[in-house]
Design an enzyme around this catalytic site. Structure first.
Site, PDB file in Angstrom:
ATOM      1  CD  GLU A  96      -2.673  -1.664   2.219  1.00 25.32           C
ATOM      2  OE1 GLU A  96      -2.428  -1.164   3.335  1.00 25.32           O
ATOM      3  OE2 GLU A  96      -3.377  -2.691   2.069  1.00 25.32           O
ATOM      4  N   GLY A 172      -6.330  -8.144   1.250  1.00 26.43           N
ATOM      5  CA  GLY A 172      -7.652  -7.572   1.514  1.00 26.43           C
ATOM      6  C   GLY A 172      -8.712  -7.972   0.497  1.00 26.43           C
ATOM      7  CB  SER A 213      -6.936 -13.037   1.968  1.00 22.44           C
ATOM      8  OG  SER A 213      -7.279 -11.814   1.339  1.00 22.44           O
TER       9      SER A 213
END
Ligand code: PEP
Length: 251
Positions: A96, A172, A213
């Site tokens: 990110e 995510g 995840s």
């Protein structure tokens, strides 16, 4: 034998009040799993209160980023020494940050060096995008990242290094790499290149996590693989029961 490590990345979630409750909720469960190194990485604003709550426990604290300079005119940033006031760990090069804040392999490399110099243990993220994955470029991308991110790192420091292989398409999204896929990249792209850079003995000491995840239901299958030494956990680290179960799966 590498000791497994599970780290929770809370990202930009939880005010100080809520972070306090979250730490209190998960702490007893985390403290019980002694065979796993456990780390939580709340936002900067909660590091001080979290460090007080974790004092005297074996649960480690990490920051989610830092600058590589000691001090200066870097508005909005914090230095390795500031992180070190509260933390033992720091996440560097999360996808990110690479995507939204221009983090490059060059800045990651500077931060890794600065982290070691400050006595911090870096958790360095590498991983390919969906486009790169679909084009069959995973191994090449991860290899290039490992080479560039750890260039010039001292071999002794490298023994403490933690790498997180996180395919960006799995973060995510609810999609995970299969345990075999993740293990294969960790072995043949990450550890293989660490071996070239630091030698077999050092590379065997470096813990390599999988992230993307990881949930209570799939953690064990991933952590049971030969080269996966634990996980970097995003969403599920905000749910105390799930996070404790994930930590237990690494034991
Ligand atoms: C992460 O942010 O590093 C991560 C792995 O997130 P999630 O577990 O939510 O996919």
């Amino acid at each position: 034998m590498r000791k497994p490590l599970v780290a929770g990345n809370w990202k930009m979630n939880k005010t100080v009040d809520k972070a306090t409750l979250l730490v209190a909720d998960m702490l007893p469960g985390l403290e019980a799993v002694k065979t796993v190194d456990r780390v939580i990485c709340p936002p900067f604003t909660s590091l001080m209160v979290a460090s007080g709550m974790l004092a005297g426990t074996e649960v480690g604290l990490g920051a989610q980023n830092m600058h590589w300079e000691e001090s200066g005119a870097f508005t909005g940033d914090i230095s390795p020494q500031m992180v070190k006031e509260f933390c033992e760990f720091v996440i560097i090069g999360h996808s990110e940050r690479r995507a939204y804040f221009n983090e490059t392999d060059e800045t990651v490399n500077k931060k890794v060096k600065a982290a070691f110099e400050a006595g911090l243990t870096p958790i360095v993220c590498v991983g390919e995008s969906l486009e790169q994955y679909e084009a069959g470029k995973t191994e090449a991308i991860v290899t290039a990242q490992v080479k560039a991110d750890f260039e010039g790192i001292d071999k002794h420091d490298a023994e403490r290094l933690i790498v997180a292989y996180e395919p960006i398409w799995a973060i995510g999204t609810g999609k995970t790499a299969t345990a075999e896929q993740a293990n294969d990249i960790i072995k043949n792209a990450v550890r293989k290149n660490l071996t070239t850079q630091f030698g077999e003995q050092t590379a065997q000491m470096i813990r390599i996590l999988y992230g993307g995840s990881v949930k209570a239901h799939n953690a064990k299958e991933l952590f049971d693989m030969s080269d996966i030494d634990g996980g970097l956990i995003g969403g599920a680290s905000l749910k105390p029961e799930d996070f404790v179960k994930i930590v237990e799966a690494a034991a």
